[in-house]
Design an enzyme around this catalytic site. Sequence first.
Site, PDB file in Angstrom:
ATOM      1  N   GLU A  34      17.875  53.171  41.553  1.00  0.00           N
ATOM      2  CA  GLU A  34      18.099  51.722  41.662  1.00  0.00           C
ATOM      3  C   GLU A  34      16.875  51.075  42.306  1.00  0.00           C
ATOM      4  OE1 GLU A  34      20.450  49.302  40.640  1.00  0.00           O
ATOM      5  OE2 GLU A  34      18.915  48.053  41.553  1.00  0.00           O
ATOM      6  N   ARG A  36      16.809  47.664  43.238  1.00  0.00           N
ATOM      7  CA  ARG A  36      17.106  46.519  44.122  1.00  0.00           C
ATOM      8  C   ARG A  36      16.973  46.962  45.576  1.00  0.00           C
ATOM      9  NH1 ARG A  36      20.310  41.928  42.604  1.00  0.00           N
ATOM     10  NH2 ARG A  36      20.813  43.085  40.732  1.00  0.00           N
ATOM     11  N   LYS A  59      33.137  34.879  42.992  1.00  0.00           N
ATOM     12  CA  LYS A  59      34.581  34.790  43.269  1.00  0.00           C
ATOM     13  C   LYS A  59      34.833  34.449  44.741  1.00  0.00           C
ATOM     14  CE  LYS A  59      34.478  35.179  39.591  1.00  0.00           C
ATOM     15  NZ  LYS A  59      33.494  35.503  38.561  1.00  0.00           N
ATOM     16  N   GLY A 155      21.327  46.821  32.915  1.00  0.00           N
ATOM     17  CA  GLY A 155      21.983  45.519  33.002  1.00  0.00           C
ATOM     18  C   GLY A 155      21.227  44.360  32.376  1.00  0.00           C
ATOM     19  N   GLY A 193      29.403  27.601  29.385  1.00  0.00           N
ATOM     20  CA  GLY A 193      30.036  28.921  29.261  1.00  0.00           C
ATOM     21  C   GLY A 193      30.689  29.308  30.578  1.00  0.00           C
ATOM     22  N   GLY A 196      28.715  28.428  33.895  1.00  0.00           N
ATOM     23  CA  GLY A 196      28.671  26.974  34.071  1.00  0.00           C
ATOM     24  C   GLY A 196      29.987  26.430  34.596  1.00  0.00           C
ATOM     25  N   GLU A 198      32.528  28.212  36.104  1.00  0.00           N
ATOM     26  CA  GLU A 198      32.922  28.761  37.416  1.00  0.00           C
ATOM     27  C   GLU A 198      32.083  28.132  38.537  1.00  0.00           C
ATOM     28  OE1 GLU A 198      32.961  33.045  37.477  1.00  0.00           O
ATOM     29  OE2 GLU A 198      34.685  33.172  36.127  1.00  0.00           O
ATOM     30  N   HIS A 459      62.576  37.247  38.313  1.00  0.00           N
ATOM     31  CA  HIS A 459      62.716  35.796  38.401  1.00  0.00           C
ATOM     32  C   HIS A 459      62.699  35.388  39.860  1.00  0.00           C
ATOM     33  CE1 HIS A 459      64.085  31.752  37.556  1.00  0.00           C
ATOM     34  NE2 HIS A 459      64.988  31.887  38.526  1.00  0.00           N
TER      35      HIS A 459
END
Length: 480
Positions: A34, A36, A59, A155, A193, A196, A198, A459
């Site tokens: 990796e 990053r 999120k 990615g 899309g 945009g 979110e 219910h």
Amino acid sequence: MSDTYDMIILGAGPGGYVCAIRAAQLGMRVAIVEQRAQEESSGPRLGGTCLNVGCIPSKALLDSSEHFAMARDHFSEHGIQVGKPKIDIKTMMKRKEKVVDTLVGGISGLMKKNNITVIAGRGQLVSTGTVAVHSGKDAQDRKEYHARHIVLAMGSTPIELHNLPVDGTHIITSDHAIALSSVPKRLVVVGGGVIGLELGSVWARLGAEVQVVEFLPQICPFLDADVAKALQRSLGKQGLTFHCSTKVQEASVSGKGKNAHVLLRATNSKDESVEFEADKVLVCVGRKPVTESAGLSDAGVTISERGRVMVNHDFATNVEGVYAIGDLIDGPMLAHKAEEEGVALAELLAGHANTMDHNLIPNVIYTEPEVASVGLTEAQAKERGIAVKVGKFSYAANGRARAASATDGFVKILADSTSDQVLGAAIIGTRASDLLAEIVSVMAFGGSSEDIARTCHSHPTFSESVKEAALDCLGRVLHS
Ligand code: FAD
Ligand code: NAI
């Protein structure tokens, strides 16, 4: 320790790290590379786009901004008086970073637990069985590693438009939009899309005036037309303004410091010129696979015209022993799709069958209302000449949705006219993401709308709307 492994994976996003874990569970000796970097540690930051700049930070901000909007706009309906809520962006961002850091740390823990070697640096495919890792700027910071199986999982990154050059301050991508230090007064979003809507929702909830400029006549072109229309209507009520069939021409930044703003010129469906003034322009017109920095062309890996790494049904590229998964290859660019492919590939290489069904990848937009869909849309069924029956049920007729004042939405199920097999579904409304899981499971078992309709649902729950939509497919809806 020897530098030879059973599997070396380039990229530790949800595709790569999940593939690593499953391969290790199946007894393979695995290394993952990796690039990053971590600020305070020599090890790399794992988790890819998803954890660092994608699913999780977006999120976290959606949840924080939803609480803020609820307190401001809806608490009083419930008889809760809190006065006018104030926003503290610094604290909101700190919380987001803590969520991200905890999950990133968790992935490092999972690598240790599964005895997976983590290598920091930029990986490069050399040839069958060999990768090189560049851990610094100098030529001597290059080291070769060997493996029977090499998995490409590098990615994707945001697509940039040549007429909207990203400067990170006024013209930005999602990488910047999840880390702003203040609420922009006017935000223009180019691309109606998923990102945009979110991130547009996040900043609109916090007080920005948000305008969405979309090239096509419909936002989120992959959605059923009636669902896209309903979403646009709901977001419109929350203050977002939409300009569909509008083509961006150019942008220029004028003024300095706090007075700087962007002037965006576009043409609308009637070919008339339109102008937008904004403090920030968020460009989110899709993402492109990372195919240029890992030596793929020198190693002879075939890339499709759409820029994706070409693989066969079993994720194999044209170079022997080299495989690819996730955003790099065809299909929706989604974390759970990358993860499933990682698992499927590890199992295939361990001699198991490939059980992945690409027709059953759910898609969720985490706006309020949420939108969740899977399988065929009505238009796709028509195009393929498949006769379907459509069952629909409105949240307005659901007791739990009424109790929660969440009546904006509906469930739509498509079932084959002859066999009754469920072929697709779309849900717009609160908790749509969770409701869809039941339908995906039924579809995975080849189930019918009758199967859902005959299942007892608690219910009062939102999930009763799924049962009622299935009953509607059969002409037996009970509550509308
Ligand atoms: P990535 O997650 O992109 O990981 C690839 C990794 O490879 C990166 O860490 C990169 O640094 C590394 N890498 C690249 N080149 C090299 C190299 N040469 N050597 C070593 N390492 C390399 N999807 C969802 O399903 N749900 C969501 O809610 C969601 N929200 C999103 C929100 C935003 C703002 C964005 C941008 C994306 C979102 N996505 C979401 C999409 C999701 O993040 C991607 O589909 C997913 O991360 C793809 O996984 P991957 O493993 O293929 O690649
Ligand atoms: P997108 O593909 O979802 O949407 C891009 C939009 O931009 C489309 O509607 C397209 O028609 C429009 N567009 C393209 N060129 C344009 C132009 N020149 N001017 C105006 N509009 C233009 O891409 P987005 O939003 O950048 O997201 C990238 C990917 O990240 C998504 O496809 C999705 O796979 C993933 N993602 C998933 C999320 C989730 O699962 N909830 C959340 C965020 C991202």
